[in-house]
Structures are given as structure tokens and as C-alpha cells.
Write a protein that holds these residues in place. Structure first.
Motif, PDB file in Angstrom:
ATOM      1  N   PHE A 304       0.818  -1.213   0.000  1.00  0.00           N
ATOM      2  CA  PHE A 304       0.000   0.000   0.000  1.00  0.00           C
ATOM      3  C   PHE A 304       0.855   1.268   0.000  1.00  0.00           C
ATOM      4  O   PHE A 304       0.325   2.369  -0.146  1.00  0.00           O
ATOM      5  CB  PHE A 304      -0.924  -0.004   1.225  1.00  0.00           C
ATOM      6  N   GLY A 305       2.167   1.127   0.103  1.00  0.00           N
ATOM      7  CA  GLY A 305       3.064   2.269   0.242  1.00  0.00           C
ATOM      8  C   GLY A 305       2.851   3.403  -0.747  1.00  0.00           C
ATOM      9  O   GLY A 305       2.733   4.574  -0.344  1.00  0.00           O
ATOM     10  N   PRO A 306       2.784   3.152  -2.066  1.00  0.00           N
ATOM     11  CA  PRO A 306       2.645   4.248  -3.029  1.00  0.00           C
ATOM     12  C   PRO A 306       1.352   5.046  -2.879  1.00  0.00           C
ATOM     13  O   PRO A 306       1.255   6.163  -3.402  1.00  0.00           O
ATOM     14  CB  PRO A 306       2.682   3.525  -4.386  1.00  0.00           C
ATOM     15  N   ARG A 307       0.350   4.514  -2.184  1.00  0.00           N
ATOM     16  CA  ARG A 307      -0.935   5.205  -2.034  1.00  0.00           C
ATOM     17  C   ARG A 307      -1.132   5.752  -0.622  1.00  0.00           C
ATOM     18  O   ARG A 307      -2.176   6.332  -0.324  1.00  0.00           O
ATOM     19  CB  ARG A 307      -2.083   4.241  -2.356  1.00  0.00           C
ATOM     20  N   CYS A 308      -0.128   5.576   0.234  1.00  0.00           N
ATOM     21  CA  CYS A 308      -0.307   5.818   1.665  1.00  0.00           C
ATOM     22  C   CYS A 308       0.163   7.211   2.077  1.00  0.00           C
ATOM     23  O   CYS A 308       1.270   7.644   1.736  1.00  0.00           O
ATOM     24  CB  CYS A 308       0.463   4.755   2.460  1.00  0.00           C
ATOM     25  N   ASP A 309      -0.669   7.915   2.855  1.00  0.00           N
ATOM     26  CA  ASP A 309      -0.302   9.237   3.369  1.00  0.00           C
ATOM     27  C   ASP A 309       0.714   9.152   4.502  1.00  0.00           C
ATOM     28  O   ASP A 309       1.327  10.156   4.875  1.00  0.00           O
ATOM     29  CB  ASP A 309      -1.551   9.963   3.882  1.00  0.00           C
ATOM     30  N   TRP A 310       0.915   7.947   5.064  1.00  0.00           N
ATOM     31  CA  TRP A 310       1.851   7.760   6.163  1.00  0.00           C
ATOM     32  C   TRP A 310       3.178   7.172   5.681  1.00  0.00           C
ATOM     33  O   TRP A 310       4.032   6.823   6.502  1.00  0.00           O
ATOM     34  CB  TRP A 310       1.240   6.815   7.208  1.00  0.00           C
ATOM     35  N   SER A 313       9.889   6.825   3.521  1.00  0.00           N
ATOM     36  CA  SER A 313      10.943   6.222   2.707  1.00  0.00           C
ATOM     37  C   SER A 313      12.037   5.641   3.597  1.00  0.00           C
ATOM     38  O   SER A 313      12.430   6.226   4.607  1.00  0.00           O
ATOM     39  CB  SER A 313      11.546   7.282   1.774  1.00  0.00           C
ATOM     40  N   GLY A 314      12.510   4.457   3.212  1.00  0.00           N
ATOM     41  CA  GLY A 314      13.537   3.781   3.982  1.00  0.00           C
ATOM     42  C   GLY A 314      12.970   2.863   5.047  1.00  0.00           C
ATOM     43  O   GLY A 314      13.690   2.007   5.586  1.00  0.00           O
ATOM     44  N   THR A 315      11.705   3.046   5.389  1.00  0.00           N
ATOM     45  CA  THR A 315      11.033   2.180   6.361  1.00  0.00           C
ATOM     46  C   THR A 315       9.959   1.346   5.678  1.00  0.00           C
ATOM     47  O   THR A 315       9.995   0.113   5.686  1.00  0.00           O
ATOM     48  CB  THR A 315      10.406   3.005   7.495  1.00  0.00           C
ATOM     49  N   CYS A 316       8.998   2.034   5.050  1.00  0.00           N
ATOM     50  CA  CYS A 316       7.858   1.339   4.441  1.00  0.00           C
ATOM     51  C   CYS A 316       8.254   0.563   3.186  1.00  0.00           C
ATOM     52  O   CYS A 316       7.587  -0.409   2.824  1.00  0.00           O
ATOM     53  CB  CYS A 316       6.758   2.339   4.103  1.00  0.00           C
ATOM     54  N   ASP A 317       9.336   0.995   2.504  1.00  0.00           N
ATOM     55  CA  ASP A 317       9.754   0.300   1.294  1.00  0.00           C
ATOM     56  C   ASP A 317      10.984  -0.582   1.525  1.00  0.00           C
ATOM     57  O   ASP A 317      11.595  -1.077   0.577  1.00  0.00           O
ATOM     58  CB  ASP A 317      10.035   1.297   0.163  1.00  0.00           C
ATOM     59  N   ALA A 318      11.321  -0.798   2.800  1.00  0.00           N
ATOM     60  CA  ALA A 318      12.495  -1.623   3.099  1.00  0.00           C
ATOM     61  C   ALA A 318      12.170  -3.103   3.000  1.00  0.00           C
ATOM     62  O   ALA A 318      12.893  -3.879   2.374  1.00  0.00           O
ATOM     63  CB  ALA A 318      13.027  -1.282   4.491  1.00  0.00           C
ATOM     64  N   ARG A 333      -0.995  -5.064   9.556  1.00  0.00           N
ATOM     65  CA  ARG A 333       0.200  -5.197   8.716  1.00  0.00           C
ATOM     66  C   ARG A 333       0.644  -3.779   8.308  1.00  0.00           C
ATOM     67  O   ARG A 333       0.208  -3.242   7.285  1.00  0.00           O
ATOM     68  CB  ARG A 333      -0.128  -6.033   7.467  1.00  0.00           C
ATOM     69  N   CYS A 334       1.499  -3.163   9.134  1.00  0.00           N
ATOM     70  CA  CYS A 334       1.909  -1.788   8.867  1.00  0.00           C
ATOM     71  C   CYS A 334       3.174  -1.445   9.648  1.00  0.00           C
ATOM     72  O   CYS A 334       3.245  -1.680  10.861  1.00  0.00           O
ATOM     73  CB  CYS A 334       0.781  -0.822   9.244  1.00  0.00           C
ATOM     74  N   HIS A 335       4.180  -0.860   8.968  1.00  0.00           N
ATOM     75  CA  HIS A 335       5.409  -0.418   9.639  1.00  0.00           C
ATOM     76  C   HIS A 335       5.156   0.801  10.533  1.00  0.00           C
ATOM     77  O   HIS A 335       5.902   1.028  11.488  1.00  0.00           O
ATOM     78  CB  HIS A 335       6.476  -0.059   8.599  1.00  0.00           C
TER      79      HIS A 335
END
Length: 347
Positions: A304-310, A313-318, A333-335
């Protein structure tokens, strides 16, 4: 004083563990569903929610072995159904065992009854066929039972309607026939795959009330698949939200609506029009930007990263986040879940 040990709790009607569905396509293998885990008990309703393409319906079809077989589709994991004092793994059981279970112990109501009912047989004949196959009643007794079921689901003049063909009925009446067919052999599990989507709101409300009434009478376990959050609030005991083929949040229904913790779930709830909404006052309806990613090209890390307001970078796409418990019965299921929890505590 009695020293007898208490009886162990009955196993859940259905227990799904590590369910994964892969389709072999010309473009390569597609993991359409992965990491699905849940269980459902007698008298309980689990709602599975998500956008189109999230894997809701494919999950239901896989549980009842209604997907194409190998090499086109591979289903792995475990789907344990409790029936007649034993458990059967629906993923690995034989085709004969599956035919004996499907329709007898586990049934499904599809979204569009006109394409699910046989157009050349009457409603009564189709219901009676299932009763004769699974219960062994004679032709006349099976037809009488079919008429009783049509009456149970609220069809007026059920004896006459038992002799009607699907095209002679309205959409709501056809859906009631589908429910009667699904309940014909007193199953312990009913899967309702968006059964009210094609109906107007009045008939939709009647169908929902019918299912709730039948569940109250029979202690039926129901899996209700929908994208309508209003229906979820009305029928569900617990909710599993799916995105891009995986569960992203599971919780009791009251907890989910009061405090959603996955940004995708929060986006779904915020995008529901409310009675206080007024576009004429320049108040925009919140929406989740972008679209569901292709299962052939999922984003790195959180889907969901590319659509997420939260997104961070470096955390959600790791790496891909795990579905982890944050509260009793509430898994996410969320960093960024801990950050969201802290901000909600401040509010």
C-alpha cells in the motif's frame, strides 16, 4: 466435589492457515492471494472487505475448491472444516470427499444468481437435487423440503414458485432461491460472496435481515464477502480487510470502526459518504489516491506504500510488513502502526 476436568472447547467451524493461491499465466506465476489466516466459530460472522482485485472472492473459491486445477492454479496452506465430529483439510482431501462436503457441510451464495442458477431447471428441482444427492431423500420428499425452504427464505406462494424458472423471477427472489439452495442440507458454514451487490437497497436490507434471522435459528457460521462497509457494520462480528492479495488488518467489528490502525482501512472508512457530507459547500469526499497494484509488479516493501499518506521512505519500502497483534484480537500489517497508535492516543 466433582474432580472432572472441563470439556475442551469445540474446534472452530473453519480454520484457515497460510492460504496461498498462485495462477500460472503467460506473463509468469501470479501470487493472487498469500498469508491468509483466520478462523470462524459457530454462530459467528466474519466479513472480508477490500477493493475489487484484493483477493476476496478468489479466497472463497479456493476454500471450496472451485478454482481451476493444476497446472493453471496452485493452492497451498490448510483449510480445516469441522463436520460430523471430525476435521477435513479442504486443500488436500480427495475430489470425492470434496463433492460430499460442498453443498452439504459448506455452501456458497454467489453475487449474481442469474448466472449461478441453471436456466433450464425450475427452482424447486435445483434445490431438490442437492437434497437428494446429499441427504438421500426421495424425489417427492425432496421437493416438499425444497418448498419448505422457499417458504423459509420468504418467497410468497412457495409451491407455485418452486415450479418457476429463474428468468421468471426478480433479482431479489432469485437471490432468495440461491440462499435456499445453499441452506438445503443444513451446512455448518455459509460463504456469501457479495450476495447483495446487484440488488437495490430495499431488497439488500431484506436479504441481510434474512441471513441474520437464519443464522440466529441455526447457529450458522457465515463468511460475508463485500466492499460495502455499511453492510459490514450491520452483519459482522469480526472483519478481515484485504489489500493486494493479503490481509492487512483483522479486528472485532466495533474495534475496527472505532479505531482503524492500517492506513488502507482508515482510507476506506473515510471515503464512505456521511449524512453530514455536502458537496455543495465545497467539502470534498476523501478518496484513496491511485489504484490497486498489479500482482505481477507489487511495490517493494508495503504493497500500500505508493498510495499511503503515512509512507516513510527507507522504512515502508524496506521490507514487507508482517501481520502483527497490536491489541487483543486486533492485528495490523503496517510499519507505521505504532506512530498511528500514538497520534490516536493524543487526539
Amino acid at each position: 466435589m466433582s474432580t472432572a476436568e472441563p470439556k475442551p472447547a469445540a474446534p472452530p467451524v473453519l480454520q484457515v492457515s497460510d492460504l496461498e493461491i498462485t495462477f500460472n499465466t503467460r506473463a509468469g506465476p501470479v501470487r493472487a492471494v498469500r498469508d491468509v489466516n483466520f478462523q470462524i466459530a459457530k454462530g459467528e460472522t466474519l466479513a472480508i472487505v477490500g477493493e475489487s482485485g484484493s483477493g476476496k472472492s478468489v479466497t472463497s473459491l479456493a476454500m471450496l475448491r472451485l478454482l481451476p486445477g493444476a497446472p493453471f492454479c496452485k493452492v497451498s496452506g490448510q483449510v480445516l472444516l469441522s463436520h460430523e465430529g471430525r476435521q477435513t483439510d479442504l486443500v488436500t482431501c480427495s475430489a470425492d470427499d470434496m463433492r460430499a462436503i460442498r453443498g452439504r457441510h459448506a455452501s456458497i451464495v454467489f453475487q449474481e444468481p442469474m448466472t449461478s442458477l441453471n436456466p433450464v431447471h425450475t427452482a424447486g428441482t435445483q434445490i431438490a437435487e442437492s437434497i437428494r444427492r446429499h441427504i438421500g431423500l426421495g424425489q417427492r420428499a425432496a421437493m416438499e423440503r425444497a418448498i419448505e425452504l422457499l417458504d423459509l427464505v420468504g418467497i410468497p406462494d412457495p409451491r407455485r414458485r418452486a415450479a418457476s424458472f429463474p428468468h421468471e423471477m426478480s433479482g431479489g427472489m432469485r437471490q432468495r432461491v440461491m440462499i435456499a439452495l445453499a441452506l438445503a442440507c443444513d451446512p455448518s458454514l455459509l460463504i456469501a460472496d457479495e450476495p447483495t451487490t446487484a440488488l437495490d437497497v430495499t431488497i439488500q436490507a431484506q436479504i441481510i435481515e434474512l441471513m441474520k434471522d437464519i443464522q440466529a435459528r441455526t447457529d450458522l457460521a457465515i463468511i460475508f464477502i463485500t466492499h460495502n462497509l455499511g453492510v459490514v457494520a450491520d452483519v459482522a462480528d469480526k472483519v478481515m480487510v484485504m489489500y493486494a492479495g493479503s490481509p492487512v488488518e483483522t479486528a472485532p467489528v466495533a474495534d475496527l470502526f472505532e479505531r482503524p490502525l492500517m492506513p488502507y482501512t482508515r482510507g476506506l472508512l473515510q471515503s464512505v459518504p456521511r449524512i453530514t457530507f455536502s458537496a455543495s459547500r465545497g467539502q470534498p469526499l476523501p478518496a484513496i489516491r491511485g489504484t490497486v497494484p498489479s500482482p505481477l509488479a507489487l511495490p517493494q516493501g508495503c504493497s500500500f506504500g505508493p498510495r499511503c499518506d503515512w509512507f516513510l521512505s527507507g522504512t515502508c519500502d524496506a521490507d514487507t510488513p508482517l501481520l502483527q497483534p497490536v491489541q487483543r484480537g486486533h492485528d495490523v500489517r503496517c510499519h507505521r502502526c505504532e506512530t498511528i497508535l500514538k497520534e490516536l492516543a493524543i487526539q
